[in-house]
Scaffold this motif. Structure first.
Motif, PDB file in Angstrom:
ATOM      1  N   LEU A  73     -30.003 -25.374 -16.411  1.00  0.00           N
ATOM      2  CA  LEU A  73     -30.558 -24.078 -16.003  1.00  0.00           C
ATOM      3  C   LEU A  73     -30.126 -23.731 -14.584  1.00  0.00           C
ATOM      4  CD1 LEU A  73     -34.240 -24.120 -17.367  1.00  0.00           C
ATOM      5  CD2 LEU A  73     -32.264 -22.903 -18.299  1.00  0.00           C
ATOM      6  N   LEU A  74     -30.172 -24.705 -13.703  1.00  0.00           N
ATOM      7  CA  LEU A  74     -29.788 -24.447 -12.312  1.00  0.00           C
ATOM      8  C   LEU A  74     -28.301 -24.128 -12.191  1.00  0.00           C
ATOM      9  CD1 LEU A  74     -31.849 -27.190 -10.453  1.00  0.00           C
ATOM     10  CD2 LEU A  74     -32.269 -24.728 -10.485  1.00  0.00           C
ATOM     11  N   ASP A  86     -32.427 -11.379  -9.155  1.00  0.00           N
ATOM     12  CA  ASP A  86     -32.101 -11.352 -10.582  1.00  0.00           C
ATOM     13  C   ASP A  86     -31.939 -12.769 -11.136  1.00  0.00           C
ATOM     14  OD1 ASP A  86     -32.196  -8.622 -10.820  1.00  0.00           O
ATOM     15  OD2 ASP A  86     -30.034  -8.331 -10.511  1.00  0.00           O
ATOM     16  N   GLU A  87     -31.326 -13.655 -10.358  1.00  0.00           N
ATOM     17  CA  GLU A  87     -31.140 -15.028 -10.822  1.00  0.00           C
ATOM     18  C   GLU A  87     -32.486 -15.747 -10.952  1.00  0.00           C
ATOM     19  OE1 GLU A  87     -26.742 -16.246  -9.026  1.00  0.00           O
ATOM     20  OE2 GLU A  87     -28.499 -16.278  -7.698  1.00  0.00           O
ATOM     21  N   TYR A  88     -33.327 -15.527  -9.984  1.00  0.00           N
ATOM     22  CA  TYR A  88     -34.632 -16.195 -10.003  1.00  0.00           C
ATOM     23  C   TYR A  88     -35.479 -15.648 -11.144  1.00  0.00           C
ATOM     24  CZ  TYR A  88     -38.421 -18.890  -7.923  1.00  0.00           C
ATOM     25  OH  TYR A  88     -39.402 -19.818  -7.688  1.00  0.00           O
ATOM     26  N   LYS A  89     -35.427 -14.338 -11.332  1.00  0.00           N
ATOM     27  CA  LYS A  89     -36.167 -13.720 -12.432  1.00  0.00           C
ATOM     28  C   LYS A  89     -35.661 -14.239 -13.776  1.00  0.00           C
ATOM     29  CE  LYS A  89     -35.074  -9.694 -13.858  1.00  0.00           C
ATOM     30  NZ  LYS A  89     -34.813  -8.234 -13.964  1.00  0.00           N
ATOM     31  N   ASP A  90     -34.338 -14.353 -13.924  1.00  0.00           N
ATOM     32  CA  ASP A  90     -33.763 -14.838 -15.176  1.00  0.00           C
ATOM     33  C   ASP A  90     -34.211 -16.270 -15.469  1.00  0.00           C
ATOM     34  OD1 ASP A  90     -32.492 -12.455 -15.630  1.00  0.00           O
ATOM     35  OD2 ASP A  90     -30.530 -13.126 -14.905  1.00  0.00           O
ATOM     36  N   ARG A 129     -35.473 -19.073  -2.012  1.00  0.00           N
ATOM     37  CA  ARG A 129     -36.015 -18.192  -3.045  1.00  0.00           C
ATOM     38  C   ARG A 129     -36.163 -16.758  -2.542  1.00  0.00           C
ATOM     39  NH1 ARG A 129     -40.646 -21.941  -6.015  1.00  0.00           N
ATOM     40  NH2 ARG A 129     -39.349 -23.815  -6.172  1.00  0.00           N
ATOM     41  N   PRO A 130     -35.967 -15.801  -3.416  1.00  0.00           N
ATOM     42  CA  PRO A 130     -36.128 -14.397  -3.012  1.00  0.00           C
ATOM     43  C   PRO A 130     -37.603 -14.034  -2.885  1.00  0.00           C
ATOM     44  CG  PRO A 130     -35.680 -14.517  -5.351  1.00  0.00           C
ATOM     45  CD  PRO A 130     -35.537 -15.920  -4.838  1.00  0.00           C
TER      46      PRO A 130
END
Length: 418
Positions: A73-74, A86-90, A129-130
């Protein structure tokens, strides 16, 4: 300082999210994988069915997710040291592939099964992290209850729920019907009843839910020091003392004292005096009463009426294996040394001589539960004088019933402790 503050907020968020993700929640262990059920979204389609039919932008499906590791996943993130919104949300969206643990026997727990998304999120430094404000709205708008629930769980912090997040939650709760999401919501908003009347109304609605898990979480939110003074909380917690579910009843009774209102005393005593009251509920009632007059570990509240009600319970005869319940006695076996003396000066009703005599009677009573008798020894050691504890030895040595050796051993152990 900014980094320290961020770390504090991050730790509190992890604690808040525990109940709505894998791991422990509301004081119990999660069920095994065999006990999990598929998540149901508001349309009635299971989370597993919905996620199996639709892949994300990178082609990820539940079938593929189940073969992956957290490292996989990472690897979907371009720069792990600076993750985009967007990456963190995904990454969070992959919770949609995780089953919801909803074992009917565990009234005090609902959460997500063990999963690799949890592990992947732990692998991202907080500084990388955002800002959650960039994506939390999208999480709450997700069709998947696992994702909406996680979004709600992110709202809690040491500083409470922000005004902006509170508005987002209120909007979601206007139409939300999924039990898992509602569970996460009442958990995340437990300390916010005083901040907004609509949150209090939501908690009251959960207290009347057909789902005992939602009622359990509502009892925690309503019977809460943060909820003191909120209109309707005292009456609602009193009503919950008669809940059809034993776990909910016990929680409501235990939490009642946190509201700091003597109006709860008579209803608690009524429950206590009912000989059919289960032991767990008895303990909850004593916990509620003691919060009003003893308030360990804070030692701030005082109530002579609650004190007398507690002592009446301990003195009541004939004693049995269930009355007084042993852990209801042990509730008095601890004190916070830094605050105890100041509390005792205010609690003029607290009579250590009466306490000594009452606990001695429990110790001598061969019909009482042997753990209640040993707990009574600890109560005397904590609250009474050294001379009284020394004098107790003659009582202990004179015991001859078949459980006497447990009591005598407990005394010797207590005598050897500082």
């Amino acid at each position: 300082m900014k980094r320290i503050t961020a770390a504090i907020i991050a730790v509190s968020m992890l604690l808040a999210m525990a109940a709505c993700s894998s791991g422990s929640g509301a004081g119990s262990e999660p069920a095994s994988q065999a006990e999990t059920s598929s998540a149901a979204d508001s349309s009635g389609q299971s989370g597993e069915e919905a996620s199996s039919e639709a892949a994300d932008e990178n082609g990820l499906t539940k079938e593929k997710y189940d073969t992956m590791t957290s490292e996989d996943l990472l690897a979907r993130i371009k720069d792990i040291s600076s993750v985009t919104a967007d990456e963190y949300k995904d990454l969070i969206m992959t919770y949609r592939f995780v089953d919801i643990v909803d074992d009917e026997e565990q009234v005090n727990y609902m959460g997500l099964a063990e999963n690799i998304t949890d592990e992947a999120l732990k692998g991202i430094e907080y500084s990388a992290r955002p800002d959650s404000g960039d994506y939390i709205g999208d999480l709450l708008a997700s069709e998947y209850p696992q994702v909406r629930g996680y979004g709600l769980s992110m709202m809690s912090s040491l500083f409470g729920v922000s005004d902006n997040n509170l508005e987002l939650a209120k909007e979601l709760l206007k139409t939300e019907e999924d039990n898992y999401v509602l569970y996460c919501a009442i958990d995340a908003l437990s300390n916010e009843l005083k901040k907004d009347p609509s949150i209090a109304e939501f908690a009251f609605r959960m207290a009347d839910s057909e789902n005992p898990k939602l009622r359990f979480r509502a009892a925690i939110a309503i019977g809460n020091t943060w909820s003191q003074g909120v209109d309707g909380t005292v009456d609602k917690i009193i009503g919950m003392m008669n809940d059809e579910n034993e776990t909910v009843r016990a929680e409501a009774c235990q939490r009642a004292g946190k509201l700091g209102d003597e109006k709860v005393i008579d209803p608690l005593v009524e429950v206590l005096n009912d000989e059919s009251t289960p032991t767990s509920v008895q303990r909850g009632c004593l916990d509620g009463l003691l919060t009003l007059w003893y308030d360990y570990p804070f030692h701030e509240q005082t109530s002579e009426k609650a004190y007398k009600a507690s002592m009446d319970y301990y003195k009541a005869t004939p004693r049995t294996d269930d009355r007084p319940y042993w852990s209801a006695v042990s509730l008095l076996s601890s004190k916070a040394d830094t605050k105890y003396d100041d509390w005792k000066a205010k609690a003029t009703y607290f009579d250590t001589e009466d306490l000594y005599n009452t606990m001695s009677d429990i110790i001598k009573d061969e019909n009482a539960n042997w753990m209640a008798r040993t707990s009574a020894i600890k109560v005397i050691k904590v609250h009474c004088t050294e001379q009284q504890f020394t004098d107790l030895k003659a009582v202990i040595d004179g015991l001859s019933d078949d459980k006497a050796h447990f009591v005598q051993d407990a005394y010797e152990t207590a005598a050897s402790e500082e």
